[in-house]
Design an enzyme around this catalytic site. Structure first.
Site, PDB file in Angstrom:
ATOM      1  N   ASP A  48       0.835  -1.199   0.000  1.00 40.12           N
ATOM      2  CA  ASP A  48       0.000   0.000   0.000  1.00 40.12           C
ATOM      3  C   ASP A  48       0.870   1.250   0.000  1.00 40.12           C
ATOM      4  OD1 ASP A  48      -2.315  -1.518   0.098  1.00 40.12           O
ATOM      5  OD2 ASP A  48      -2.442  -1.454   2.289  1.00 40.12           O
ATOM      6  N   TYR A  76       6.749  -8.426   8.562  1.00 40.02           N
ATOM      7  CA  TYR A  76       6.365  -7.022   8.680  1.00 40.02           C
ATOM      8  C   TYR A  76       6.625  -6.524  10.096  1.00 40.02           C
ATOM      9  CZ  TYR A  76       3.531  -7.880   4.459  1.00 40.02           C
ATOM     10  OH  TYR A  76       3.095  -8.223   3.198  1.00 40.02           O
ATOM     11  N   ASP A  90      -6.643   1.744   8.352  1.00 44.04           N
ATOM     12  CA  ASP A  90      -5.350   2.426   8.398  1.00 44.04           C
ATOM     13  C   ASP A  90      -5.586   3.927   8.315  1.00 44.04           C
ATOM     14  OD1 ASP A  90      -5.945   2.911   5.729  1.00 44.04           O
ATOM     15  OD2 ASP A  90      -4.286   1.741   4.923  1.00 44.04           O
ATOM     16  N   ARG A 182      -3.516  -4.746   7.883  1.00 46.07           N
ATOM     17  CA  ARG A 182      -4.580  -3.817   8.294  1.00 46.07           C
ATOM     18  C   ARG A 182      -5.728  -4.567   8.957  1.00 46.07           C
ATOM     19  NH1 ARG A 182      -6.997  -1.548   3.642  1.00 46.07           N
ATOM     20  NH2 ARG A 182      -5.843  -2.969   2.290  1.00 46.07           N
TER      21      ARG A 182
END
Length: 246
Positions: A48, A76, A90, A182
């Site tokens: 993203d 991550y 988010d 997310r």
């Protein structure tokens, strides 16, 4: 380097860039260097715009490896604000609800995270590239339509609490392809009887490629402009328009 036969370029995607922005920049530089109008350039796994980190770019025939590359385990580091939710999970959208956080202790967070280790079921975000009747979910969500997506089975190999406060946590996650961090932020907020949304995300690994192995966009472009380029001794080198842009 032989970009038509195929090369792999590892880039640390900057904040606010789309994955397509990175591919477009790499492709444009290569087309100018090679004097071509078209060639295949693709990436192994979308990030993203609000995320940074590992992006694997493939050129030429190496684009055939993309499915294999993006199937690799991903790592991550994510920061989650607790006590508030957004429609996109988010910072793309504004906060739509707030919840208490006074009850959230470090012990409560660690216990909640244990519930996300191993095989889990996750409903993707409405603001995602998933398709519903041929339409992207995010297109429908941004128009205000109700979006219902089916849960997917995923695997989280590791989930670790790195930083804690009652209002914000930072976690490290090692997970399978298709995991939406997310959505994980949303679900962690729910597990804590509160709300949650993602405020920062960095992909630190894809398969064996780590973020410290990656180039910045600028250094990658400089390399593409200066590196010695070889051309394959086959039909593709004599037909510059043969390869289609991807």
């Amino acid at each position: 380097m032989d970009f038509l036969s195929g090369e792999i370029i590892c880039i640390d995607k900057p904040l606010h860039w789309t994955s397509f922005d990175v591919v477009k920049r790499v492709r444009g530089t290569l087309l100018r260097r090679l004097g071509r109008k078209k060639m295949k350039v693709g990436h192994a796994g979308t990030l993203d715009p609000l995320a940074t980190g590992v992006m694997i770019i493939a050129t030429g025939r190496a684009t055939k490896q993309i499915d294999t590359l993006q199937a690799g385990v991903k790592e991550y580091v994510a920061t989650i604000r607790l006590g508030a939710t957004t429609p996109s999970f988010d910072l793309e959208t504004e906060i739509d609800a707030t919840y208490p956080t006074e009850h959230i202790t470090r012990e409560a967070v660690e216990k909640a995270l244990e519930g996300f280790h191993g095989e889990i079921s996750q409903v993707p975000p409405a603001f995602s590239a998933c398709k519903i009747d041929g339409h992207r979910a995010y297109t429908m969500a941004r128009k205000g339509h109700d979006v219902e997506l089916k849960p997917k089975t995923l695997v989280i190999d590791e989930i670790e609490l790195l930083e804690y406060s009652p209002e914000s946590i930072t976690i490290r996650v090692v997970c399978s392809k298709g995991t939406y961090i997310r959505a994980l932020a949303r679900d962690i907020g729910l597990a804590l009887n509160s709300g949650g949304h993602l405020t920062a995300l960095r992909r630190t690994r894809v398969g064996n490629v780590r973020v410290e192995d990656c180039m910045t966009v600028d250094s990658a472009i400089d390399m593409l402009r200066e590196v010695e380029i070889t051309m394959p001794d086959d039909e593709s080198s004599s037909h510059p328009d043969k390869n289609e842009t991807k």
